[in-house]
Design a protein around this motif. Structure first.
Motif, PDB file in Angstrom:
ATOM      1  N   THR A   4       0.803  -1.219   0.000  1.00  0.00           N
ATOM      2  CA  THR A   4       0.000   0.000   0.000  1.00  0.00           C
ATOM      3  C   THR A   4       0.836   1.270   0.000  1.00  0.00           C
ATOM      4  N   ASN A   5       2.100   1.165   0.338  1.00  0.00           N
ATOM      5  CA  ASN A   5       2.922   2.376   0.338  1.00  0.00           C
ATOM      6  C   ASN A   5       4.267   2.161  -0.349  1.00  0.00           C
ATOM      7  N   ARG A   6       4.220   1.472  -1.485  1.00  0.00           N
ATOM      8  CA  ARG A   6       5.433   1.256  -2.286  1.00  0.00           C
ATOM      9  C   ARG A   6       5.213   1.709  -3.720  1.00  0.00           C
ATOM     10  N   LEU A  34       7.316  11.000   4.720  1.00  0.00           N
ATOM     11  CA  LEU A  34       6.295  10.306   3.932  1.00  0.00           C
ATOM     12  C   LEU A  34       6.476   8.801   4.122  1.00  0.00           C
ATOM     13  N   GLY A  35       5.431   8.113   4.448  1.00  0.00           N
ATOM     14  CA  GLY A  35       5.516   6.682   4.719  1.00  0.00           C
ATOM     15  C   GLY A  35       5.485   5.821   3.469  1.00  0.00           C
ATOM     16  N   TRP A  36       6.244   6.209   2.456  1.00  0.00           N
ATOM     17  CA  TRP A  36       6.335   5.464   1.208  1.00  0.00           C
ATOM     18  C   TRP A  36       7.782   5.091   0.949  1.00  0.00           C
ATOM     19  N   LEU A 146       1.406  12.419  -3.177  1.00  0.00           N
ATOM     20  CA  LEU A 146       1.226  11.392  -2.151  1.00  0.00           C
ATOM     21  C   LEU A 146       0.979  12.045  -0.790  1.00  0.00           C
ATOM     22  N   GLN A 147       1.645  13.153  -0.505  1.00  0.00           N
ATOM     23  CA  GLN A 147       1.399  13.873   0.746  1.00  0.00           C
ATOM     24  C   GLN A 147      -0.041  14.378   0.804  1.00  0.00           C
TER      25      GLN A 147
END
Length: 151
Positions: A4-6, A34-36, A146-147
């Motif tokens: 989900t965050n890649r 950012l959690g990616w 994404l943010q």
């Protein structure tokens, strides 16, 4: 890190553009909280290109080092993309539409619809400083998008 965050960056040989996008994205994502996380692959049928010496393009390494970034994947050899890589990514970006779309549609017909295409030419059509600067800009925009999603 789950899917989900890649983000998966694709280019022909996973040597120059996609590796730069991966490293710049990961560096900026950490700075921005950012959690990616990004990873990268090559979409060519075969990654054996005689002009590609070493695991990562010297243009990529030098540009990253000039920004004070130590490339985390500098010792990793280029990796050929598989369908499994698509399954590991929430977002897939290929660096050049005209160059990569035919390869992706041929090799990955079932998941080709998931790819977002940028327009960053390879080294024979665009000098590295200009191409890498374009990737900086596009990665910055992507991180901003994404943010916005996370707010």
């Amino acid at each position: 890190m789950n899917k989900t965050n890649r983000v998966l960056f694709l280019c022909t040989g996973n040597y120059y553009r996609s590796r730069y996008a991966e490293e710049i994205f990961n560096h900026q994502a950490v700075l921005e909280g950012l959690g990616w996380q990004a990873f990268s692959r090559g979409v060519a049928e075969d990654l054996l290109f005689p002009e590609n010496v070493g695991p990562m393009s010297p243009y990529t390494v030098n540009a990253l080092q000039a920004k004070g970034i130590v490339p985390e994947g500098a010792a990793r050899d280029p990796v050929l993309c598989t369908v499994h890589d698509f399954a590991q990514a929430a977002l897939v970006v290929a660096l050049k539409d005209a160059e990569h779309r035919p390869m992706i549609e041929r090799r990955f017909a079932g998941v080709a619809h998931r790819v977002e295409y940028w327009n960053v030419d390879d080294i024979e059509f665009l000098d590295p400083p200009t191409a890498l600067s374009k990737i900086d800009e596009l990665v910055g925009r992507l991180i901003g998008n994404l943010q916005s999603r996370e707010r």
